[in-house]
Design a protein around this motif. Structure first.
Motif, PDB file in Angstrom:
ATOM      1  N   PHE A  24     -49.968  60.023 130.765  1.00 20.90           N
ATOM      2  CA  PHE A  24     -49.757  61.377 130.799  1.00 20.90           C
ATOM      3  C   PHE A  24     -48.491  61.794 131.738  1.00 20.90           C
ATOM      4  CE2 PHE A  24     -54.161  60.831 128.786  1.00 20.90           C
ATOM      5  CZ  PHE A  24     -53.610  60.873 127.766  1.00 20.90           C
ATOM      6  N   ARG A  25     -48.390  61.824 132.722  1.00 19.71           N
ATOM      7  CA  ARG A  25     -47.608  61.741 133.481  1.00 19.71           C
ATOM      8  C   ARG A  25     -46.115  61.673 132.739  1.00 19.71           C
ATOM      9  NH1 ARG A  25     -43.843  60.142 137.226  1.00 19.71           N
ATOM     10  NH2 ARG A  25     -43.596  62.024 138.969  1.00 19.71           N
ATOM     11  N   ASN A  28     -45.444  64.159 129.914  1.00 21.48           N
ATOM     12  CA  ASN A  28     -44.677  65.471 130.238  1.00 21.48           C
ATOM     13  C   ASN A  28     -43.416  65.037 130.704  1.00 21.48           C
ATOM     14  OD1 ASN A  28     -47.395  66.449 129.448  1.00 21.48           O
ATOM     15  ND2 ASN A  28     -48.251  66.204 131.729  1.00 21.48           N
ATOM     16  N   LYS A  29     -42.831  63.897 131.233  1.00 24.55           N
ATOM     17  CA  LYS A  29     -41.692  64.195 132.043  1.00 24.55           C
ATOM     18  C   LYS A  29     -40.905  63.497 130.697  1.00 24.55           C
ATOM     19  CE  LYS A  29     -41.907  63.842 136.170  1.00 24.55           C
ATOM     20  NZ  LYS A  29     -40.974  65.201 137.271  1.00 24.55           N
ATOM     21  N   LYS A  31     -41.161  64.864 127.764  1.00 26.36           N
ATOM     22  CA  LYS A  31     -41.001  65.878 127.123  1.00 26.36           C
ATOM     23  C   LYS A  31     -40.253  67.359 127.770  1.00 26.36           C
ATOM     24  CE  LYS A  31     -43.860  69.446 124.079  1.00 26.36           C
ATOM     25  NZ  LYS A  31     -44.728  70.357 124.140  1.00 26.36           N
ATOM     26  N   ALA A  32     -39.870  67.141 129.156  1.00 24.20           N
ATOM     27  CA  ALA A  32     -39.514  67.792 129.391  1.00 24.20           C
ATOM     28  C   ALA A  32     -37.830  67.401 130.265  1.00 24.20           C
ATOM     29  CB  ALA A  32     -39.854  68.404 131.807  1.00 24.20           C
ATOM     30  N   LYS A 128     -40.669  58.786 124.010  1.00 23.78           N
ATOM     31  CA  LYS A 128     -42.113  58.952 124.652  1.00 23.78           C
ATOM     32  C   LYS A 128     -42.805  57.494 124.993  1.00 23.78           C
ATOM     33  CE  LYS A 128     -42.879  63.419 124.282  1.00 23.78           C
ATOM     34  NZ  LYS A 128     -41.423  63.889 123.327  1.00 23.78           N
TER      35      LYS A 128
END
Length: 154
Positions: A24-25, A28-29, A31-32, A128
């Motif tokens: 999940f990290r 999220n990275k 996506k950011a 992703k």
């Protein structure tokens, strides 16, 4: 519950938590990074690094790591990066690793996305990660099950 059973359950839960956190990290990275500014980069080197590991029985596994080193400038500073994407891009197949670096030959100028808060944090791709971390997390369920089974047998 015996200590061995408790230990196996705890190990399984830590295993699951660690790999789930990594997955999940990375998501999220990635996506950011889609909203980070980008600048032109310059590929300095591009290679597939072979990595071998051995288990206790002497069996070896070979992994292939696509490694792209690139330079980019931001804020008047010349920086370097080597992150292709977030998550582990290594592969058990040399062909897949070579395909991953195909667009990044030495001298090419790919767009480099960088974190405006930490300009040295950068990435070439915002794709992703695959499910490998979640698959690894599932193996933690084996430890939990073995720990619970151990407790039942005691």
């Amino acid at each position: 519950m015996e200590y061995i059973g408790i230990g196996m359950v705890v190990l399984g839960l830590v295993w699951i938590g660690g790999f789930a956190w990594a997955h999940f990290r990375a998501i999220n990275k990635a996506k950011a990074a889609e909203s980070w500014p980008s600048v032109p980069g310059r590929v300095i080197s591009c290679e597939v690094r072979e990595e071998e590991s051995s288990d206790r029985e002497g069996n070896t596994s070979t992994w292939y790591n696509p490694v792209v080193t690139y330079a980019y400038s931001t804020g008047g500073r010349e920086l370097q990066g080597n992150r292709l994407r977030f998550g582990n891009p290594r592969s058990g197949s040399r062909r897949k690793a070579e395909e991953a670096i195909l667009p990044y030959g030495v001298g090419t100028t790919p767009a480099v996305r960088y974190n405006p808060e930490r300009p040295d944090e950068c990435v070439l791709e915002t794709r992703k990660p695959g499910p490998i971390y979640l698959v690894m997390a599932v193996f933690g369920l084996l430890f939990v099950a073995m720990g619970l089974f151990w407790d039942q047998m005691a």
